[in-house]
Design a protein around this motif. Structure first.
Motif, PDB file in Angstrom:
ATOM      1  N   ALA A   1       0.841  -1.188   0.000  1.00 19.66           N
ATOM      2  CA  ALA A   1       0.000   0.000   0.000  1.00 19.66           C
ATOM      3  C   ALA A   1       0.879   1.242   0.000  1.00 19.66           C
ATOM      4  O   ALA A   1       1.629   1.484   0.945  1.00 19.66           O
ATOM      5  CB  ALA A   1      -0.921  -0.011   1.217  1.00 19.66           C
ATOM      6  N   LEU A   2       0.783   2.018  -1.068  1.00 22.65           N
ATOM      7  CA  LEU A   2       1.560   3.247  -1.163  1.00 22.65           C
ATOM      8  C   LEU A   2       0.831   4.422  -0.514  1.00 22.65           C
ATOM      9  O   LEU A   2       1.451   5.277   0.120  1.00 22.65           O
ATOM     10  CB  LEU A   2       1.856   3.552  -2.635  1.00 22.65           C
ATOM     11  N   THR A   3      -0.479   4.474  -0.714  1.00 20.44           N
ATOM     12  CA  THR A   3      -1.358   5.445  -0.064  1.00 20.44           C
ATOM     13  C   THR A   3      -2.628   4.691   0.317  1.00 20.44           C
ATOM     14  O   THR A   3      -2.795   3.518  -0.070  1.00 20.44           O
ATOM     15  CB  THR A   3      -1.704   6.620  -1.002  1.00 20.44           C
ATOM     16  N   PRO A   4      -3.576   5.286   1.049  1.00 21.37           N
ATOM     17  CA  PRO A   4      -4.810   4.566   1.394  1.00 21.37           C
ATOM     18  C   PRO A   4      -5.575   4.007   0.188  1.00 21.37           C
ATOM     19  O   PRO A   4      -6.264   3.001   0.305  1.00 21.37           O
ATOM     20  CB  PRO A   4      -5.625   5.628   2.130  1.00 21.37           C
ATOM     21  N   GLY A   5      -5.449   4.623  -0.980  1.00 19.09           N
ATOM     22  CA  GLY A   5      -6.190   4.123  -2.138  1.00 19.09           C
ATOM     23  C   GLY A   5      -5.339   3.554  -3.239  1.00 19.09           C
ATOM     24  O   GLY A   5      -5.858   3.067  -4.244  1.00 19.09           O
ATOM     25  N   LEU A   6      -4.016   3.579  -3.083  1.00 22.20           N
ATOM     26  CA  LEU A   6      -3.109   3.159  -4.150  1.00 22.20           C
ATOM     27  C   LEU A   6      -2.174   2.066  -3.650  1.00 22.20           C
ATOM     28  O   LEU A   6      -1.560   2.197  -2.583  1.00 22.20           O
ATOM     29  CB  LEU A   6      -2.284   4.357  -4.627  1.00 22.20           C
ATOM     30  N   SER A   7      -2.057   0.984  -4.411  1.00 20.64           N
ATOM     31  CA  SER A   7      -1.201  -0.128  -4.007  1.00 20.64           C
ATOM     32  C   SER A   7      -0.588  -0.795  -5.224  1.00 20.64           C
ATOM     33  O   SER A   7      -1.049  -0.627  -6.355  1.00 20.64           O
ATOM     34  CB  SER A   7      -1.988  -1.155  -3.189  1.00 20.64           C
ATOM     35  N   VAL A   8       0.461  -1.576  -4.968  1.00 18.87           N
ATOM     36  CA  VAL A   8       1.123  -2.370  -5.999  1.00 18.87           C
ATOM     37  C   VAL A   8       1.071  -3.832  -5.579  1.00 18.87           C
ATOM     38  O   VAL A   8       1.377  -4.165  -4.426  1.00 18.87           O
ATOM     39  CB  VAL A   8       2.591  -1.932  -6.193  1.00 18.87           C
ATOM     40  N   SER A   9       0.667  -4.704  -6.496  1.00 20.46           N
ATOM     41  CA  SER A   9       0.563  -6.131  -6.207  1.00 20.46           C
ATOM     42  C   SER A   9       1.350  -6.930  -7.238  1.00 20.46           C
ATOM     43  O   SER A   9       1.385  -6.570  -8.414  1.00 20.46           O
ATOM     44  CB  SER A   9      -0.902  -6.591  -6.222  1.00 20.46           C
ATOM     45  N   GLY A  10       1.960  -8.013  -6.776  1.00 20.65           N
ATOM     46  CA  GLY A  10       2.706  -8.873  -7.674  1.00 20.65           C
ATOM     47  C   GLY A  10       2.673 -10.309  -7.210  1.00 20.65           C
ATOM     48  O   GLY A  10       2.496 -10.581  -6.020  1.00 20.65           O
ATOM     49  N   GLN A  11       2.820 -11.222  -8.142  1.00 21.11           N
ATOM     50  CA  GLN A  11       2.846 -12.646  -7.813  1.00 21.11           C
ATOM     51  C   GLN A  11       3.934 -13.328  -8.623  1.00 21.11           C
ATOM     52  O   GLN A  11       4.016 -13.169  -9.842  1.00 21.11           O
ATOM     53  CB  GLN A  11       1.504 -13.313  -8.099  1.00 21.11           C
ATOM     54  N   LEU A  12       4.767 -14.080  -7.929  1.00 21.12           N
ATOM     55  CA  LEU A  12       5.809 -14.878  -8.568  1.00 21.12           C
ATOM     56  C   LEU A  12       5.420 -16.344  -8.436  1.00 21.12           C
ATOM     57  O   LEU A  12       5.117 -16.821  -7.345  1.00 21.12           O
ATOM     58  CB  LEU A  12       7.156 -14.642  -7.908  1.00 21.12           C
ATOM     59  N   LEU A  13       5.406 -17.041  -9.559  1.00 18.26           N
ATOM     60  CA  LEU A  13       4.997 -18.441  -9.583  1.00 18.26           C
ATOM     61  C   LEU A  13       6.173 -19.311  -9.997  1.00 18.26           C
ATOM     62  O   LEU A  13       6.833 -19.039 -10.999  1.00 18.26           O
ATOM     63  CB  LEU A  13       3.840 -18.630 -10.563  1.00 18.26           C
ATOM     64  N   MET A  14       6.431 -20.356  -9.218  1.00 18.10           N
ATOM     65  CA  MET A  14       7.480 -21.332  -9.531  1.00 18.10           C
ATOM     66  C   MET A  14       6.805 -22.678  -9.768  1.00 18.10           C
ATOM     67  O   MET A  14       6.265 -23.267  -8.829  1.00 18.10           O
ATOM     68  CB  MET A  14       8.493 -21.395  -8.393  1.00 18.10           C
ATOM     69  N   HIS A  15       6.804 -23.116 -11.000  1.00 15.76           N
ATOM     70  CA  HIS A  15       6.028 -24.279 -11.416  1.00 15.76           C
ATOM     71  C   HIS A  15       6.959 -25.425 -11.788  1.00 15.76           C
ATOM     72  O   HIS A  15       8.023 -25.210 -12.377  1.00 15.76           O
ATOM     73  CB  HIS A  15       5.148 -23.911 -12.612  1.00 15.76           C
ATOM     74  N   SER A  16       6.544 -26.642 -11.462  1.00 18.23           N
ATOM     75  CA  SER A  16       7.384 -27.809 -11.757  1.00 18.23           C
ATOM     76  C   SER A  16       7.144 -28.395 -13.141  1.00 18.23           C
ATOM     77  O   SER A  16       7.931 -29.212 -13.611  1.00 18.23           O
ATOM     78  CB  SER A  16       7.131 -28.900 -10.707  1.00 18.23           C
ATOM     79  N   SER A  17       6.059 -27.989 -13.816  1.00 17.18           N
ATOM     80  CA  SER A  17       5.734 -28.557 -15.113  1.00 17.18           C
ATOM     81  C   SER A  17       6.589 -27.969 -16.217  1.00 17.18           C
ATOM     82  O   SER A  17       6.847 -26.757 -16.244  1.00 17.18           O
ATOM     83  CB  SER A  17       4.250 -28.324 -15.435  1.00 17.18           C
ATOM     84  N   ALA A  18       7.002 -28.814 -17.152  1.00 20.31           N
ATOM     85  CA  ALA A  18       7.785 -28.334 -18.290  1.00 20.31           C
ATOM     86  C   ALA A  18       6.928 -27.543 -19.270  1.00 20.31           C
ATOM     87  O   ALA A  18       7.454 -26.834 -20.137  1.00 20.31           O
ATOM     88  CB  ALA A  18       8.423 -29.518 -19.013  1.00 20.31           C
ATOM     89  N   ASP A  19       5.594 -27.643 -19.160  1.00 12.78           N
ATOM     90  CA  ASP A  19       4.690 -26.952 -20.077  1.00 12.78           C
ATOM     91  C   ASP A  19       4.380 -25.528 -19.646  1.00 12.78           C
ATOM     92  O   ASP A  19       3.701 -24.795 -20.365  1.00 12.78           O
ATOM     93  CB  ASP A  19       3.372 -27.724 -20.207  1.00 12.78           C
ATOM     94  N   ARG A  20       4.863 -25.118 -18.471  1.00 10.59           N
ATOM     95  CA  ARG A  20       4.608 -23.759 -17.997  1.00 10.59           C
ATOM     96  C   ARG A  20       5.910 -23.095 -17.581  1.00 10.59           C
ATOM     97  O   ARG A  20       6.799 -23.741 -17.020  1.00 10.59           O
ATOM     98  CB  ARG A  20       3.634 -23.762 -16.811  1.00 10.59           C
ATOM     99  N   ASP A  21       5.981 -21.805 -17.865  1.00  9.26           N
ATOM    100  CA  ASP A  21       7.168 -21.042 -17.482  1.00  9.26           C
ATOM    101  C   ASP A  21       6.988 -20.488 -16.075  1.00  9.26           C
ATOM    102  O   ASP A  21       5.918 -19.975 -15.724  1.00  9.26           O
ATOM    103  CB  ASP A  21       7.402 -19.880 -18.453  1.00  9.26           C
ATOM    104  N   SER A  22       8.021 -20.585 -15.271  1.00  7.26           N
ATOM    105  CA  SER A  22       8.014 -19.944 -13.962  1.00  7.26           C
ATOM    106  C   SER A  22       8.408 -18.479 -14.131  1.00  7.26           C
ATOM    107  O   SER A  22       9.108 -18.110 -15.067  1.00  7.26           O
ATOM    108  CB  SER A  22       8.992 -20.647 -13.016  1.00  7.26           C
ATOM    109  N   GLY A  23       7.939 -17.648 -13.211  1.00  8.37           N
ATOM    110  CA  GLY A  23       8.266 -16.231 -13.273  1.00  8.37           C
ATOM    111  C   GLY A  23       7.132 -15.393 -12.733  1.00  8.37           C
ATOM    112  O   GLY A  23       6.283 -15.870 -11.976  1.00  8.37           O
ATOM    113  N   VAL A  24       7.098 -14.135 -13.128  1.00  7.52           N
ATOM    114  CA  VAL A  24       6.073 -13.199 -12.663  1.00  7.52           C
ATOM    115  C   VAL A  24       4.752 -13.530 -13.357  1.00  7.52           C
ATOM    116  O   VAL A  24       4.644 -13.451 -14.578  1.00  7.52           O
ATOM    117  CB  VAL A  24       6.478 -11.748 -12.946  1.00  7.52           C
TER     118      VAL A  24
END
Length: 402
Positions: free
Chosen positions: A75-98
């Motif tokens: 939360a940067l201000t009461p109404g403004l925020s930044v969200s992120g998700q990093l995924l680490m996957h074991s399957s060769a069919d999916r890329d890990s990353g943001v």
């Protein structure tokens, strides 16, 4: 845990921690920040050696759906925020990353705006499909959640929430672009959509929720390393009609209706999706599932029927047969390519049990009977001659949020 999965897990965990170090530092300095995560360890077995399904074959594997994710909300201000998700996957069919990274602005309790890399919010579980703890299944119905369409986009969305008497209404619109690979059956396509857009209407009344959604991908452009050379060969040989069929450029439209209802003892849900395209090589697809379940304290028992049906226009091969061996070979290759394009008619019967062992840990067991069209891919890959498109998939796993 297989040695391969263990090595992949340690590798991606190390990468993830290194990648998220700036986020942790920023979170420590931010006036209000949240760091959370989720993980799932899933094992599965398919009772046939005639094909693969969702990466599973006739050997027990834990490398297809197991993953770990870490997400931050700063939360940067009461109404403004930044969200992120990093995924680490074991399957060769999916890329890990943001997986997603966006800025959110909420000027008041009714309006919310997002901009960045976002999940395409068409289906009920689109935003949380990697968080298995959020839904009853181990694998959400493949007919809708297979991910071959545009699961994410770079752009912006706007949401408005209001109430009319006892009815809650959420309206959302989004616009952006998609550029990524799409995996379908045994093929991989590079897709680019410059002006992807759509809208969602959610209506809540008591325990009932209705969902209506749409996605429009005008002028989508898809490339395939195997098909593009064949298209060029058709043009050089003068068969423009065949070449046009293999030119994967055109409109793709998606429409969805869904409903879910829940009491203290029972729950049920259904989603219906139709995909239309002006591309001759793509099918008109109608997919749906119906689920019903019951609570027994900390245990859920659920039954699901899912179905997909594809209809494609008849594609005529304009290459004459019998004039030369070269033309006969070109005609054969064209027919083989058209026949190999994914058509996924499949009925799935699923029985599953979920036990919430702790407030943040769920243990699941699931059995699915797969009954597909013997003349189509039916979501199977690596299909061997004689395989009748029928199999049983057994999965077990642990879901964890932290």
């Amino acid at each position: 845990m297989t040695p391969l999965f263990l090595r992949a897990f340690i590798h991606y965990l190390f990468i993830g921690l290194c990648t998220l170090t700036p986020c942790f530092a920023m979170a420590a300095l931010a006036p209000s920040a949240e760091i959370s995560g989720f993980a799932r360890f899933i094992g599965g077995y398919l009772d046939t050696d005639g094909a693969k399904y969702q990466g599973y074959d006739d050997a027990l594997s834990a490398s297809q759906a197991s993953l770990i994710g870490i997400q931050t909300n700063i939360a940067l201000t009461p109404g403004l925020s930044v969200s992120g998700q990093l995924l680490m996957h074991s399957s060769a069919d999916r890329d890990s990353g943001v997986e997603w990274l966006y800025m959110r602005y909420s000027p008041n309790e009714n309006w919310q705006f997002k901009a960045g890399r976002l999940r395409t919010p068409v289906l009920r579980y689109s935003d949380v499909i990697d968080v298995g703890f959020a839904y009853p299944w181990i694998s959400a119905p493949q007919q809708l959640y297979s991910g071959y369409l545009f699961s994410h986009y770079e752009g912006a969305s706007a949401r408005y929430r209001t109430r009319v008497g006892q009815v809650g209404i959420n309206l959302e619109g989004y616009y952006g672009q998609y550029k990524d690979d799409i995996n379908a059956s045994d093929a991989s396509y590079s897709a680019n959509v410059e002006g992807l857009y759509g809208g969602i209407v959610d209506v809540m009344y008591g325990r009932l929720q209705l969902r209506f959604a749409s996605l429009f991908a005008p002028d989508s452009d898809t490339d395939n390393a195997q098909i593009d050379p064949l298209r060029d060969a058709m043009l050089q040989a003068g068969f423009s009609r065949n070449a046009k069929v293999l030119d994967f450029k055109g409109d793709v439209d998606l429409y969805l209706m869904g409903a879910n209802y829940e009491t203290l003892d029972w729950f049920g849900a259904a989603e219906w999706m139709k995909i239309n395209s002006k591309l001759e090589v793509l099918s008109t697809s109608t997919n749906y599932y119906v689920m019903v379940g019951r609570y027994f304290g900390d245990v859920q028992l659920h039954l699901t029927y899912a179905n997909s049906r594809n209809t494609r226009k008849t594609i005529e091969n304009e290459i004459p047969i019998g004039l030369s061996a070269q033309l006969d070979q070109l005609a054969l290759v064209f027919d083989q390519v058209i026949g190999a394009l994914p058509q996924d008619d499949l009925s799935t019967y699923t029985v599953g049990v979920r036990w919430d062992a702790r407030p943040n840990v769920a243990v699941k067991l699931e059995w699915s009977h797969l009954r597909g069209d013997a003349n189509k891919a039916s979501y199977f890959t690596h299909i061997q001659p004689g395989f009748d498109r029928q199999a049983n998939l057994l999965q077990m796993g642990v879901e964890w949020v932290f």
